[in-house]
Design a protein around this motif. Structure first.
Motif, PDB file in Angstrom:
ATOM      1  N   SER A  99      37.483  39.974  53.375  1.00 14.26           N
ATOM      2  CA  SER A  99      36.795  38.885  52.671  1.00 14.26           C
ATOM      3  C   SER A  99      35.857  39.424  51.598  1.00 14.26           C
ATOM      4  CB  SER A  99      36.010  38.029  53.668  1.00 14.26           C
ATOM      5  OG  SER A  99      36.858  37.498  54.649  1.00 14.26           O
ATOM      6  N   GLY A 100      35.091  40.488  51.921  1.00 15.45           N
ATOM      7  CA  GLY A 100      34.191  41.077  50.929  1.00 15.45           C
ATOM      8  C   GLY A 100      34.935  41.666  49.747  1.00 15.45           C
ATOM      9  N   ALA A 101      36.040  42.358  50.022  1.00 16.33           N
ATOM     10  CA  ALA A 101      36.822  42.935  48.934  1.00 16.33           C
ATOM     11  C   ALA A 101      37.435  41.849  48.055  1.00 16.33           C
ATOM     12  CB  ALA A 101      37.925  43.833  49.510  1.00 16.33           C
ATOM     13  N   LEU A 102      37.915  40.764  48.663  1.00 18.91           N
ATOM     14  CA  LEU A 102      38.484  39.663  47.882  1.00 18.91           C
ATOM     15  C   LEU A 102      37.426  38.992  47.013  1.00 18.91           C
ATOM     16  CD1 LEU A 102      40.967  37.918  47.277  1.00 18.91           C
ATOM     17  CD2 LEU A 102      40.353  36.496  49.234  1.00 18.91           C
ATOM     18  N   PHE A 103      36.221  38.797  47.569  1.00 15.48           N
ATOM     19  CA  PHE A 103      35.141  38.205  46.789  1.00 15.48           C
ATOM     20  C   PHE A 103      34.766  39.098  45.610  1.00 15.48           C
ATOM     21  CE2 PHE A 103      30.566  37.939  45.943  1.00 15.48           C
ATOM     22  CZ  PHE A 103      30.476  36.623  45.521  1.00 15.48           C
ATOM     23  N   PHE A 105      36.649  41.297  44.097  1.00 16.97           N
ATOM     24  CA  PHE A 105      37.748  41.291  43.121  1.00 16.97           C
ATOM     25  C   PHE A 105      37.719  40.032  42.265  1.00 16.97           C
ATOM     26  CE2 PHE A 105      42.111  39.850  42.246  1.00 16.97           C
ATOM     27  CZ  PHE A 105      42.505  40.849  41.362  1.00 16.97           C
ATOM     28  N   LEU A 106      37.559  38.857  42.917  1.00 20.85           N
ATOM     29  CA  LEU A 106      37.547  37.604  42.165  1.00 20.85           C
ATOM     30  C   LEU A 106      36.331  37.517  41.238  1.00 20.85           C
ATOM     31  CD1 LEU A 106      38.702  35.069  44.903  1.00 20.85           C
ATOM     32  CD2 LEU A 106      40.024  35.943  42.974  1.00 20.85           C
ATOM     33  N   ALA A 107      35.172  37.974  41.714  1.00 21.09           N
ATOM     34  CA  ALA A 107      33.978  37.945  40.865  1.00 21.09           C
ATOM     35  C   ALA A 107      34.144  38.859  39.659  1.00 21.09           C
ATOM     36  CB  ALA A 107      32.750  38.360  41.682  1.00 21.09           C
ATOM     37  N   THR A 108      34.715  40.045  39.864  1.00 16.93           N
ATOM     38  CA  THR A 108      34.922  40.976  38.752  1.00 16.93           C
ATOM     39  C   THR A 108      35.916  40.424  37.740  1.00 16.93           C
ATOM     40  OG1 THR A 108      34.490  42.813  40.262  1.00 16.93           O
ATOM     41  CG2 THR A 108      35.555  43.345  38.166  1.00 16.93           C
ATOM     42  N   VAL A 109      37.025  39.868  38.225  1.00 17.33           N
ATOM     43  CA  VAL A 109      38.028  39.309  37.322  1.00 17.33           C
ATOM     44  C   VAL A 109      37.456  38.134  36.530  1.00 17.33           C
ATOM     45  CG1 VAL A 109      40.221  38.067  37.259  1.00 17.33           C
ATOM     46  CG2 VAL A 109      39.993  40.108  38.655  1.00 17.33           C
ATOM     47  N   THR A 110      36.665  37.288  37.191  1.00 17.51           N
ATOM     48  CA  THR A 110      36.066  36.143  36.502  1.00 17.51           C
ATOM     49  C   THR A 110      35.097  36.594  35.413  1.00 17.51           C
ATOM     50  OG1 THR A 110      36.269  34.837  38.529  1.00 17.51           O
ATOM     51  CG2 THR A 110      34.769  34.008  36.833  1.00 17.51           C
TER      52      THR A 110
END
Length: 198
Positions: A99-103, A105-110
């Motif tokens: 969950s932390g890695a997915l968050f 990744f999504l924050a960085t991409v955004t």
């Protein structure tokens, strides 16, 4: 920081805390109530950015319907709603890490996709939204409502089925109780013979 920034930060903190409590609470009903708070913070975010229609749609659809549906599902399926036993710590490290890695990744991409870009918001009247939703998309709305009603009725029928209900087994499979001989009375020398002196 402006007053709007402080309000947004407060809503973000409350929403994040309630979202964490949803997945860490040991009581399912408490998790559903924390989910109400998390969804209300999403509605508050919509209000702060000026999307009143989306805010009230969030309250009516998600807070008013989905959470009530979850609570009804818990009551209908007779699921245990008390404190649940927690697994070992090693079993929770993997989901937390994923969950932390997915968050991240999504924050960085955004952030990399938008950066400092600004979006010009054009106000849309609620009447125009209603015309699009209930004129051009009227049939899909009715179809979704029909399917949701059928699914809810099916869930109630399955959940309320009592133990032992259903078709009877074939007659050949029904096991009849075997005839047993009555136990001898105390003092009998042989089964079926009356003791002397009685």
């Amino acid at each position: 920081m402006t007053r709007m920034d402080l309000l947004m930060l407060g809503v973000a903190v409350i929403g994040g805390a309630s979202a964490i409590l949803v997945v860490t609470a040991r009581n399912v009903v408490h998790s559903a109530l924390y989910l109400v708070v998390a969804l209300l913070t999403v509605a508050a975010t919509f209000l702060l950015v000026g999307a009143e229609f989306l805010a009230w749609a969030q309250v009516l659809v998600y807070v008013g319907a989905v959470v009530v549906l979850i609570l009804f599902g818990l009551m209908l399926t007779r699921a245990p709603i008390g404190p649940m036993a927690q697994g070992n710590e090693l079993g929770r490290i993997l989901p937390i890490g994923v969950s932390g890695a997915l968050f991240a990744f999504l924050a960085t991409v955004t952030m990399l996709s938008f950066g400092d870009a600004t979006i010009t918001l054009a106000p849309t009247p609620v009447a125009a939204l209603g015309e699009v939703l209930y004129v051009y998309w009227a049939f899909p709305f009715m179809a979704i409502g029909f399917f949701l009603t059928v699914a809810l009725i099916g869930a109630i029928v399955i959940a309320r089925r009592e133990e032992g209900e259903g078709p009877l087994p074939p007659q050949a499979e029904v096991a009849l109780p075997e005839a047993t001989e009555p136990a001898p009375i105390a003092g009998d020398t042989e089964p079926g013979r009356t003791p002397v002196g009685s």
